[in-house]
Enzyme design. Structure first.
Site, mmCIF file in Angstrom:
data_model
loop_
_atom_site.group_PDB
_atom_site.id
_atom_site.type_symbol
_atom_site.label_atom_id
_atom_site.label_comp_id
_atom_site.label_asym_id
_atom_site.label_seq_id
_atom_site.Cartn_x
_atom_site.Cartn_y
_atom_site.Cartn_z
ATOM 1 N N CYS A 170 6.437 0.045 4.813
ATOM 2 C CA CYS A 170 7.084 1.260 5.320
ATOM 3 C C CYS A 170 8.223 0.885 6.281
ATOM 4 O O CYS A 170 9.242 0.357 5.862
ATOM 5 C CB CYS A 170 6.048 2.170 5.965
ATOM 6 S SG CYS A 170 6.641 3.866 6.222
ATOM 7 N N HIS A 220 2.314 2.834 1.694
ATOM 8 C CA HIS A 220 1.239 2.201 2.464
ATOM 9 C C HIS A 220 0.121 1.745 1.511
ATOM 10 O O HIS A 220 -0.878 2.446 1.330
ATOM 11 C CB HIS A 220 0.681 3.181 3.499
ATOM 12 C CG HIS A 220 1.601 3.443 4.639
ATOM 13 N ND1 HIS A 220 1.585 2.700 5.797
ATOM 14 C CD2 HIS A 220 2.585 4.355 4.789
ATOM 15 C CE1 HIS A 220 2.514 3.153 6.624
ATOM 16 N NE2 HIS A 220 3.139 4.152 6.034
ATOM 17 N N GLU A 252 -2.134 -0.361 1.932
ATOM 18 C CA GLU A 252 -3.410 -0.614 2.611
ATOM 19 C C GLU A 252 -4.372 0.557 2.488
ATOM 20 O O GLU A 252 -5.594 0.387 2.580
ATOM 21 C CB GLU A 252 -3.174 -0.953 4.090
ATOM 22 C CG GLU A 252 -2.723 0.197 4.972
ATOM 23 C CD GLU A 252 -1.218 0.403 5.011
ATOM 24 O OE1 GLU A 252 -0.723 1.060 5.944
ATOM 25 O OE2 GLU A 252 -0.534 -0.094 4.094
#
Length: 545
Positions: free
Chosen positions: A382, A517, A519
């Protein structure tokens, strides 16, 4: 028949209700049941989207674009069940909804009160569509019993306990058993007082989950059972463990899932299959080696600000059978060019996580340049990706004034700027610099198309992906040609080609920046491919250092 489990906390905050809820969900799942987990947050913010990471930790984003509490990340990682907008509610959102209804005249002139209007909204949220075939809904109530802001939530679940009956409602209370070294004793009084507080508002817990750092003596368990009016078998020891992924097996060994099923009088439940959790725990505690990852961000004094990143790195470690040691590095300290980057010496990989604002931005760019020039694996996420692109524009493409309009609205080379219009599904979304910050970002899952032959296409094994986003600013597609002539590659774009999603440097061993993102979609049983590949590159780097 759907059964509801309400998890409350007492004595002190930060006892780990989120992990406890997630672990119980995983244990029920291991027995073959379908579960959904929900979080009720008492704070007045509509959602955590505008809250500082230093106060609240990270903001977790769901596929459908909800900005939620980080505990929903635990729920997803432990159970693999994707959370939704309807799985997290706050006092602010409840009151906002009630006021909107009152202004429309939906209450037909009635006086709006906490009881029944607020409590009814909470109950409607708890009972709202849990999904097809769900058998257990676990609801965690944020905060600690006795907090004034939590009273409407406790009243609502008290009412639900009465309406559903014990055959469909179970109350679990998480408490703390402190050990006093000077006295050589484990103290049960805080737990007794916490349960007393809970009972004073009409809730009798059925199960007590007691956090402790050592075994609970049997006589202390008996004292707790007697004074708190629960069965002896319902006093469950929740002892500290070496890693959060040890929790499911630990709780099962202490009988938590068995006691929950006993409360609901389910006697024919299949035995749980915990082999997967056992394998994860074994790999976690017996890795083949270690790698060191430098995490460069400005919230490194609050580890929860990067909770999902840390977990995804650990998942990448599981995929490569190594332990990932994270070195937290404050990017603000390196905004000054005079400060040497010697702390990055010896790391096997550098990760540049998301963030906002000018503080620490130049420090991230310096870390990106260090990784690029020294051939250290680098992963920008990001804002970290945006800083990587700006650094490449300045030092590879010679665009000296390259910047983001977030930090310099008057820049002559807006490599990153505010995207004022984009499409989500069939709807056009508009925003500008004056738009309210809450809930106006590009949020949730968006598709991207990868370039054939690129590193990311090889890593993903497909050309079409969907990933979760949370950002306001976008890389300016007008600079793609200049950056690619300088040696970069925009290997992922939005399907219409307008929004750069992925930037990589083909000549680098592993240098990838993503606008989304990743994750948020990583799981211990399914590590995200980018994190697995990044840690794999770090393992190779560790052999070169």
């Amino acid at each position: 028949m759907i059964r509801y489990i309400f998890i409350t906390g007492g004595v002190v905050s930060s006892l780990g209700k989120g992990i406890a809820s997630a672990a119980l969900g995983a244990l029920l799942q291991a027995r073959g049941y379908k579960v959904r987990l929900r979080k009720l947050d008492p704070y007045l913010n509509v959602d955590p989207g505008t809250m500082s990471p230093r106060q609240h930790g990270e903001v977790y984003v769901t596929d459908d674009g909800a900005e939620t509490d980080l505990d929903l990340g635990h729920y997803e990682r432990f159970t693999g069940v994707s959370a939704r907008q309807s799985d997290n509610i706050t006092t602010g959102r409840i009151y906002k909804h009630i006021i909107e209804k009152e202004r429309r005249g939906d209450y037909l002139g009635a006086t709006i009160q906490v009881i029944p209007h607020v409590t009814n909204e909470i109950k409607d949220f708890v009972l709202s569509d849990p999904g097809e075939d769900v058998e257990f809904v676990l609801c965690e109530i944020g905060g600690t019993v006795g907090d004034i802001e939590g009273l409407p939530f406790f009243e609502a679940i008290r009412q639900l306990g009465q309406e559903l009956g014990p055959e469909r409602a179970c109350f679990i209370h998480l408490t703390l058993l402190p050990y006093i070294p000077a006295a050589g004793e484990m103290k049960t009084k805080p737990t007794q007082h916490s349960v007393k507080e809970l009972r004073s508002i009409g809730i009798q817990p059925h199960i007590l989950l007691c956090r402790c750092d050592r075994p609970i003596p049997e006589n202390e368990k008996g004292k707790i059972a007697s004074f708190c009016n629960v069965r002896l078998s319902s006093v469950i020891e929740a002892r500290d463990v070496g890693h959060i992924y040890d929790v499911p097996e630990s709780y099962h060994a202490e009988g938590l899932d068995k006691e929950v099923l006993s409360h609901f009088r389910i006697d024919d439940a299949p035995q749980p299959d915990l082999s997967g959790w056992h394998q994860i725990a074994h790999t976690t505690h017996h890795p083949d080696g270690n790698v060191c990852i430098g995490l460069v961000g400005k919230y490194t004094d609050v580890p929860d600000a990067y909770k999902s990143v840390a977990e995804a790195l650990a998942h990448g470690g599981l995929a490569n059978k190594v332990k990932v040691d994270i070195r937290l590095i404050n990017s603000e300290e390196f905004d000054d060019e005079a400060r040497p980057l010697d702390i990055l010496e010896g790391v096997h990989g550098i990760i540049l996580p998301g963030g906002f604002g000018e503080r620490g931005a130049h420090g991230k760019m310096r870390a990106a340049r260090f990784a690029r020039e020294r051939k250290v694996p680098c992963f920008g996420i990001c804002y970290g990706m945006q800083m990587s692109v700006i650094e490449a524009a300045r030092n590879m493409a010679g665009i000296d004034e390259a910047n983001t309009t977030e930090n310099d609205p008057e820049t002559d080379a807006p490599l990153v700027g505010l995207m004022e219009e984009w499409t989500k599904g069939n709807e056009k979304v508009l925003r500008d610099a004056n738009t309210d910050k809450g809930g106006t970002m590009r949020l949730g899952a968006y598709p991207a198309r990868l370039k054939p032959g690129s590193k990311v296409a090889e890593i993903y094994g497909t050309l079409d992906i969907s990933e979760r986003h949370r950002h306001r600013y976008e890389v300016n597609a007008g600079y793609i040609e200049a950056l690619e002539k300088a040696g970069g590659l925009f290997s992922g774009l939005s399907p219409d080609g307008k929004l750069p999603e992925i930037f990589e440097i083909p000549e680098h061993p592993w240098f990838i920046g993503v606008q989304y993102h990743p994750e948020l979609k990583s799981r211990p049983f399914e590590p995200h491919p980018l994190f697995a590949s990044f840690i794999g590159a770090a393992v190779k780097q560790s052999r070169l250092v």
